[in-house]
Enzyme design. Structure first.
Site, PDB file in Angstrom:
ATOM      1  CG  ASN A  13     -38.862   5.791  14.055  1.00 53.40           C
ATOM      2  OD1 ASN A  13     -38.602   6.978  14.117  1.00 53.40           O
ATOM      3  ND2 ASN A  13     -37.926   4.867  13.951  1.00 53.40           N
ATOM      4  CG  LEU A  92     -45.959  -0.965   0.904  1.00 56.93           C
ATOM      5  CD1 LEU A  92     -45.931   0.387   1.361  1.00 56.93           C
ATOM      6  CD2 LEU A  92     -47.022  -1.732   1.782  1.00 56.93           C
ATOM      7  CG  HIS A 108     -33.985   4.800   4.342  1.00 53.83           C
ATOM      8  ND1 HIS A 108     -34.002   3.524   4.247  1.00 53.83           N
ATOM      9  CD2 HIS A 108     -32.571   5.011   4.191  1.00 53.83           C
ATOM     10  CE1 HIS A 108     -32.906   2.888   4.101  1.00 53.83           C
ATOM     11  NE2 HIS A 108     -32.155   3.801   3.785  1.00 53.83           N
TER      12      HIS A 108
HETATM   13  C1  GRF Z   1     -35.691   2.541  11.846  1.00 54.73           C
HETATM   14  O1  GRF Z   1     -34.342   2.879  11.756  1.00 54.73           O
HETATM   15  C2  GRF Z   1     -36.432   3.205  10.560  1.00 54.73           C
HETATM   16  O2  GRF Z   1     -35.734   4.192  10.295  1.00 54.73           O
HETATM   17  C3  GRF Z   1     -36.102   1.808   9.834  1.00 54.73           C
HETATM   18  O3  GRF Z   1     -36.442   1.049  10.573  1.00 54.73           O
HETATM   19  C4  GRF Z   1     -36.258   1.093  12.034  1.00 54.73           C
HETATM   20  C5  GRF Z   1     -37.502   0.822  12.599  1.00 54.73           C
HETATM   21  O4  GRF Z   1     -37.213   1.148  14.182  1.00 54.73           O
HETATM   22  N1  GRF Z   1     -36.946   2.085   8.740  1.00 54.73           N
HETATM   23  P1  GRF Z   1     -38.490   1.153  14.992  1.00 54.73           P
HETATM   24  O5  GRF Z   1     -39.264  -0.045  14.846  1.00 54.73           O
HETATM   25  O6  GRF Z   1     -39.416   2.539  15.016  1.00 54.73           O
HETATM   26  O7  GRF Z   1     -37.828   1.108  16.423  1.00 54.73           O
END
Ligand code: GRF
Length: 205
Positions: A13, A92, A108
């Protein structure tokens, strides 16, 4: 808008946000990436893009508050206006959440308010959901709660395993987070009665 990103792991992400910010017309810039784990794969995406990184290990602090204060200082020193959590796996403190009130987003992998917390894919399959998805929301003290900026629905298919569903949702996350960040950075998101009101056309999600 100057953004600090918090990660703990692979950082896909984060990568989608880095790629979005590379476009000249994107209204945000990542000024620092903070990981609580030195071996988080996502740190390399930041380094490759020339973005400042900091590893702040929660193990070096004897309280959540002390750890969060160091993160807060690093974010402010980098000039961040907004924090994006992207797979950041620490709860947090209320103090940190309060300091960044309406200035912190999280992604999420479910359609909140359904399936807060962990094991979301198995729980959605187990519940027989025909759709699941992902949500970007402002952070509040309670985990996975807060005004929803944007969501994408993703089908749950016959025979899905947690892994196949996770992969389908992750693809949607990579479009949704940059979209939501753009809305916030353009100042189009107002929080009214703990709900996000979005100005203008949002169909480009
Ligand atoms: C994602 O599925 C996000 O929604 C969740 O943790 C995962 C993180 O994946 N909070 P990445 O580290 O961004 O690949």
């Amino acid at each position: 808008m100057k953004v600090g990103v918090l990660i703990s792991g692979r950082g896909t992400n984060l990568k989608s946000l880095i790629d979005a910010c590379a476009s000249p017309d994107f209204p945000a810039e990542i000024v620092i990436v903070i990981s609580n784990k030195a071996d988080a794969g996502g740190l390399q995406f930041a380094r490759d893009a020339g973005i400042a990184t900091r590893v702040i290990s929660h193990r070096d602090y004897d309280s959540r508050e002390a750890f969060d204060r160091v993160m807060d200082e690093a974010l402010r020193a980098a000039g961040a206006d907004l924090v994006c959590s992207a797979g950041f796996m620490r709860i947090l403190s209320d103090e940190f959440v309060e300091k960044w009130h309406n200035r912190q987003l999280n992604i999420h992998p479910s359609l909140l308010p359904s399936f807060k917390g962990l094991n979301v894919y198995a729980r959605a399959i187990e519940a027989g959901c025909k759709v699941s998805g992902c949500t970007v929301h402002f952070v509040r003290a309670a985990m996975d709660e807060g005004p929803i900026v944007a969501q994408t629905a993703v089908p749950v298919l016959e025979g899905d395993t947690p892994d196949t569903l996770a992969a389908r949702i992750l693809k949607a996350e990579h479009k949704l987070y940059p979209h939501a960040l753009r809305l916030v950075a353009e100042g189009r998101v107002k929080i009214v009665d703990e709900r996000c009101v979005i100005e203008g056309d949002t169909s480009a999600a």
